[in-house]
Design an enzyme around this catalytic site. Structure first.
Site, PDB file in Angstrom:
ATOM      1  N   ASP A  14       0.871  -1.167   0.000  1.00  0.00           N
ATOM      2  CA  ASP A  14       0.000   0.000   0.000  1.00  0.00           C
ATOM      3  C   ASP A  14       0.918   1.231   0.000  1.00  0.00           C
ATOM      4  OD1 ASP A  14      -2.399   1.562   0.308  1.00  0.00           O
ATOM      5  OD2 ASP A  14      -1.889   1.783   2.422  1.00  0.00           O
ATOM      6  N   ASP A  16      -0.105   5.007   0.957  1.00  0.00           N
ATOM      7  CA  ASP A  16      -0.318   5.981   2.027  1.00  0.00           C
ATOM      8  C   ASP A  16      -0.246   5.302   3.393  1.00  0.00           C
ATOM      9  OD1 ASP A  16      -0.887   7.931   0.032  1.00  0.00           O
ATOM     10  OD2 ASP A  16      -2.925   7.137  -0.117  1.00  0.00           O
ATOM     11  N   ASP A 204      -1.326  -0.574   6.241  1.00  0.00           N
ATOM     12  CA  ASP A 204      -1.567   0.082   7.530  1.00  0.00           C
ATOM     13  C   ASP A 204      -3.043   0.234   7.817  1.00  0.00           C
ATOM     14  OD1 ASP A 204      -1.876   3.597   7.156  1.00  0.00           O
ATOM     15  OD2 ASP A 204      -1.961   2.130   5.532  1.00  0.00           O
TER      16      ASP A 204
END
Length: 252
Positions: A14, A16, A204
């Site tokens: 991922d 961001d 995250d």
């Protein structure tokens, strides 16, 4: 290898919050966008204004998801439904004309202003990890719901470490379901030509680790930037680290 099971030969990251410190910028842009809408909604309906919670609401309803899904899911939690609208709906729509697409465009315009003003920071542990993965011969792709992924990778200099990209533009063009569905990560594995069972997902967001679990990936690394280690494990992370540098230290 690099703190991962031996059978892992490919990595899906991922963007961001994992590679770049833009999750907080997304959060601020969502907060500003939703609060402006909720104030207008309260004035129009006579209901009490309840602000968007940048911790719980962000994590639960929008983090890691395609923009339109985040708009729909959060507003649904407040009992609000909007017309879908179209992709070119203006970001400055009046309240009575507001659509899902228009509200999403307002958030993206706010995000781009913030990035233009403040730039994008890269987590140095993530840069080191990407470099080490390239040197080790592991395949590498970025899988993000953000439509701005290409620009961010280029601005930060991370593009040189990434072989393939599945992003918000890809999802829209190919009609791929966003997280927590596993489809975007499965598309990333296909782009690299690697079986999901031999692929690690780095996330995250709670929706992202859930996608990793649902896709049957060989490892799901939860990156805990917000003190949510237990929640990341509950949603599907097989290992949780505070920074990707932790994996390098574990492998040394």
């Amino acid at each position: 290898m690099l703190g991962l099971p031996d059978h892992v030969t490919a990595l899906l990251f991922d963007l961001d919050g994992v590679l770049t410190d833009t999750a907080a910028v997304h959060d601020r842009a969502w907060t500003a966008t939703f609060d402006a809408f909720l104030r207008a909604h309260a004035e129009h309906t006579g209901q009490e204004f309840h602000a968007f919670d940048p911790e719980d609401d962000y994590a639960t309803f929008v983090d890691g998801k395609p923009r339109a899904d985040g708009v729909r899911d959060f507003l649904a939690s407040r009992g609000i439904t909007l017309p879908e609208g179209s992709a070119d709906d203006p970001a400055d729509q009046a309240y009575e004309d507001t659509t899902v697409a228009g509200l999403g465009n307002r958030k993206n315009a706010d995000l781009l202003r913030r990035i233009d003003a403040d730039g994008v920071d890269v987590y140095e542990g993530s840069r080191r990890y990407l470099q080490a993965a390239r040197e080790a011969g592991l395949r590498r792709a970025v899988v993000s719901s953000s439509a701005n992924t290409r620009q961010v990778l280029e601005v930060t200099g991370l593009a040189e470490f990434v072989e393939e990209r599945v992003d918000g533009v890809t999802l829209a063009e190919q009609h791929i379901a966003g997280k927590p569905a596993p489809d975007s990560y499965l598309a990333g594995a296909r782009a690299l030509g690697v079986d999901p069972a031999h692929t690690a997902v780095f996330e995250d967001a709670l929706s992202g680790v859930a996608a990793g679990r649902a896709g049957g990936f060989g490892a799901v690394v939860g990156v805990d930037r917000r003190g949510r280690a237990d929640a990341l494990r509950e949603h599907g992370a097989t290992v949780v680290v505070a920074d990707l540098a932790d994996l390098l230290e574990a492998a040394s």
